[in-house]
Scaffold this motif. Structure first.
Motif, mmCIF file in Angstrom:
data_model
loop_
_atom_site.group_PDB
_atom_site.id
_atom_site.type_symbol
_atom_site.label_atom_id
_atom_site.label_comp_id
_atom_site.label_asym_id
_atom_site.label_seq_id
_atom_site.Cartn_x
_atom_site.Cartn_y
_atom_site.Cartn_z
ATOM 1 N N ASN A 135 0.964 -1.354 0.099
ATOM 2 C CA ASN A 135 -0.033 0.219 0.576
ATOM 3 C C ASN A 135 1.200 1.251 0.168
ATOM 4 O O ASN A 135 1.794 1.306 0.899
ATOM 5 C CB ASN A 135 -0.870 0.094 0.841
ATOM 6 N N THR A 136 0.580 1.910 -0.880
ATOM 7 C CA THR A 136 1.305 3.072 -0.485
ATOM 8 C C THR A 136 0.893 4.512 0.862
ATOM 9 O O THR A 136 -0.265 4.650 0.973
ATOM 10 C CB THR A 136 0.336 4.404 -2.076
ATOM 11 N N PRO A 137 2.417 4.695 1.433
ATOM 12 C CA PRO A 137 1.943 5.680 2.557
ATOM 13 C C PRO A 137 1.217 6.677 2.187
ATOM 14 O O PRO A 137 0.798 7.132 1.353
ATOM 15 C CB PRO A 137 3.354 5.321 2.648
ATOM 16 N N LYS A 138 0.631 6.743 3.433
ATOM 17 C CA LYS A 138 -1.003 8.402 3.653
ATOM 18 C C LYS A 138 0.157 9.052 3.654
ATOM 19 O O LYS A 138 0.585 8.992 4.389
ATOM 20 C CB LYS A 138 -1.741 7.830 4.209
ATOM 21 N N LYS A 139 0.303 10.243 2.631
ATOM 22 C CA LYS A 139 0.521 11.549 2.732
ATOM 23 C C LYS A 139 -0.173 12.587 3.940
ATOM 24 O O LYS A 139 -1.198 12.768 3.231
ATOM 25 C CB LYS A 139 1.029 12.212 1.630
ATOM 26 N N LEU A 140 0.341 12.733 5.391
ATOM 27 C CA LEU A 140 -0.182 13.659 5.717
ATOM 28 C C LEU A 140 -0.034 15.367 5.946
ATOM 29 O O LEU A 140 -0.210 16.346 5.812
ATOM 30 C CB LEU A 140 -0.131 12.979 6.847
ATOM 31 N N SER A 141 1.189 16.159 5.351
ATOM 32 C CA SER A 141 1.336 17.254 4.723
ATOM 33 C C SER A 141 2.616 17.234 3.710
ATOM 34 O O SER A 141 3.819 16.686 4.446
ATOM 35 C CB SER A 141 1.663 18.112 6.587
ATOM 36 N N GLU A 142 2.415 18.736 3.407
ATOM 37 C CA GLU A 142 4.032 18.893 2.691
ATOM 38 C C GLU A 142 3.992 19.957 2.344
ATOM 39 O O GLU A 142 3.430 21.448 2.753
ATOM 40 C CB GLU A 142 4.265 18.338 1.202
ATOM 41 N N LYS A 143 5.684 21.010 3.244
ATOM 42 C CA LYS A 143 5.341 22.546 3.236
ATOM 43 C C LYS A 143 6.895 22.721 2.735
ATOM 44 O O LYS A 143 7.636 21.747 3.040
ATOM 45 C CB LYS A 143 5.411 22.931 4.541
ATOM 46 N N ILE A 144 6.882 23.726 2.169
ATOM 47 C CA ILE A 144 8.976 23.838 2.294
ATOM 48 C C ILE A 144 9.469 24.630 2.979
ATOM 49 O O ILE A 144 8.946 25.363 3.737
ATOM 50 C CB ILE A 144 8.946 24.843 1.048
ATOM 51 N N ALA A 145 10.500 23.595 3.654
ATOM 52 C CA ALA A 145 11.088 24.470 4.687
ATOM 53 C C ALA A 145 12.303 24.981 4.615
ATOM 54 O O ALA A 145 12.203 25.830 5.659
ATOM 55 C CB ALA A 145 11.543 23.227 5.403
ATOM 56 N N LEU A 146 12.511 25.020 3.542
ATOM 57 C CA LEU A 146 13.713 26.290 3.285
ATOM 58 C C LEU A 146 13.956 26.579 1.809
ATOM 59 O O LEU A 146 13.670 25.493 0.570
ATOM 60 C CB LEU A 146 15.174 25.603 3.261
ATOM 61 N N ASP A 147 13.729 27.832 0.794
ATOM 62 C CA ASP A 147 14.139 27.720 -1.202
ATOM 63 C C ASP A 147 15.329 28.924 -0.718
ATOM 64 O O ASP A 147 14.661 30.277 -0.174
ATOM 65 C CB ASP A 147 12.889 28.477 -1.104
ATOM 66 N N ASN A 148 16.593 28.884 -0.781
ATOM 67 C CA ASN A 148 16.772 30.391 -0.902
ATOM 68 C C ASN A 148 17.178 30.411 -2.648
ATOM 69 O O ASN A 148 18.179 31.331 -2.561
ATOM 70 C CB ASN A 148 18.360 29.695 0.230
ATOM 71 N N GLY A 149 16.055 30.215 -3.184
ATOM 72 C CA GLY A 149 16.274 30.620 -4.400
ATOM 73 C C GLY A 149 17.442 29.130 -5.759
ATOM 74 O O GLY A 149 16.889 29.450 -6.708
ATOM 75 N N TYR A 150 17.689 28.519 -5.217
ATOM 76 C CA TYR A 150 18.437 27.731 -5.472
ATOM 77 C C TYR A 150 18.266 26.253 -5.184
ATOM 78 O O TYR A 150 18.004 25.072 -6.233
ATOM 79 C CB TYR A 150 20.009 27.399 -6.082
ATOM 80 N N ILE A 151 18.672 25.841 -4.470
ATOM 81 C CA ILE A 151 17.988 24.696 -3.023
ATOM 82 C C ILE A 151 16.636 24.509 -2.853
ATOM 83 O O ILE A 151 16.766 26.164 -2.146
ATOM 84 C CB ILE A 151 18.880 24.158 -3.058
ATOM 85 N N LYS A 152 16.247 23.574 -2.765
ATOM 86 C CA LYS A 152 14.766 23.901 -1.821
ATOM 87 C C LYS A 152 14.806 22.472 -0.675
ATOM 88 O O LYS A 152 14.697 21.455 -1.385
ATOM 89 C CB LYS A 152 13.749 23.849 -2.709
ATOM 90 N N ILE A 153 14.475 22.376 0.390
ATOM 91 C CA ILE A 153 13.868 21.369 1.027
ATOM 92 C C ILE A 153 12.356 21.233 1.323
ATOM 93 O O ILE A 153 11.932 22.414 1.545
ATOM 94 C CB ILE A 153 14.678 21.672 2.406
ATOM 95 N N ILE A 154 11.783 20.270 1.312
ATOM 96 C CA ILE A 154 10.740 19.469 1.275
ATOM 97 C C ILE A 154 10.483 18.670 2.584
ATOM 98 O O ILE A 154 11.227 17.961 2.368
ATOM 99 C CB ILE A 154 9.112 19.141 -0.719
ATOM 100 N N GLU A 155 9.451 19.153 3.341
ATOM 101 C CA GLU A 155 9.195 18.418 4.465
ATOM 102 C C GLU A 155 8.149 17.941 4.659
ATOM 103 O O GLU A 155 7.123 18.359 4.188
ATOM 104 C CB GLU A 155 9.477 19.401 5.325
ATOM 105 N N LYS A 156 7.974 16.467 4.727
ATOM 106 C CA LYS A 156 7.218 15.918 4.087
ATOM 107 C C LYS A 156 6.418 14.853 4.996
ATOM 108 O O LYS A 156 7.220 14.554 5.449
ATOM 109 C CB LYS A 156 6.946 14.788 2.563
ATOM 110 N N ASN A 157 5.036 14.420 6.117
ATOM 111 C CA ASN A 157 5.212 13.636 6.810
ATOM 112 C C ASN A 157 4.137 12.233 6.251
ATOM 113 O O ASN A 157 3.100 13.846 5.348
ATOM 114 C CB ASN A 157 4.039 14.585 7.936
ATOM 115 N N PHE A 158 3.818 11.097 6.540
ATOM 116 C CA PHE A 158 3.315 10.122 6.237
ATOM 117 C C PHE A 158 2.824 9.715 7.582
ATOM 118 O O PHE A 158 3.753 8.878 7.919
ATOM 119 C CB PHE A 158 4.252 8.895 5.084
ATOM 120 N N GLN A 159 2.032 8.588 6.894
ATOM 121 C CA GLN A 159 1.344 8.030 8.063
ATOM 122 C C GLN A 159 1.556 7.180 7.755
ATOM 123 O O GLN A 159 2.033 5.797 7.039
ATOM 124 C CB GLN A 159 0.233 7.952 8.415
#
Length: 185
Positions: A6-30
């Motif tokens: 089963n595909t894990p259920k994604k609970l949330s996703e948000k951008i934790a950092l974006d400096n114009g070149y690198i972006k860090i995305i925080e994803k939470n899964f159940q």
């Protein structure tokens, strides 16, 4: 044998950092036991997160490779032309642009080899190409921070460089081996 998960259920996703070149995305899964796992995913701050690798080969089947200074290990490494796909360019346009800028060579025969995802925690894809019948047409047109020396080796010499651990960029080695396994070189 078929295995279903089963595909894990994604609970949330948000951008934790974006400096114009690198972006860090925080994803939470159940997780299947109900607990939550948090993942930090690296990405590129562009519309498309794709790196293009192009293996240049001359008309007489010689590999054009680079000795390029890389700022993370602070040394020169053996590499092939590679660049992040610029917004608005096709893969083929990016191949031609980087080949010309980094080596001064051009090719009218560029062929897609394959693609790969980078790793589990990186949100981008690598695409691999071979540029056949390359010939020198220009001088290098490098960015001010790029230090690149252009070199040429036979297919056997380049393969030996890979097997002797001289080629530290695994993606350059992978592109070469894809080209060789598909009978392009």
């Amino acid at each position: 044998y078929t295995f279903f998960m089963n595909t894990p259920k994604k609970l949330s996703e948000k951008i934790a950092l974006d400096n114009g070149y690198i972006k860090i995305i925080e994803k939470n899964f159940q997780n299947k036991d109900g607990s939550v796992s948090n993942f930090l995913i690296s990405s590129i701050s562009k519309n498309v997160s794709v790196w293009i690798f192009v293996l240049p080969v001359t008309k007489d089947w010689k590999i054009i490779y680079l000795k390029e200074f890389r700022y993370w290990p602070e040394k020169f490494i053996i590499n092939i032309p590679v660049w992040m796909l610029d917004d608005g360019l096709t893969d083929l346009e990016c191949c031609k642009k980087e080949l010309k800028e980094e080596t001064g060579y051009i090719s009218s025969e560029i062929t897609y080899l394959w693609h790969s995802i980078v790793e589990n925690y990186f949100e981008w894809e690598d695409r691999y190409y071979i540029a056949k019948d390359c010939h020198k047409a220009w001088s290098q047109d490098l960015e001010k921070w790029e230090l690149i020396e252009v070199n040429i080796a036979t297919v056997a010499e380049f393969e030996k460089m890979i097997l002797d651990w001289e080629v530290e960029c695994a993606k350059s080695a992978y592109c070469f081996l894809l080209a060789k396994s598909k009978w392009f070189i």
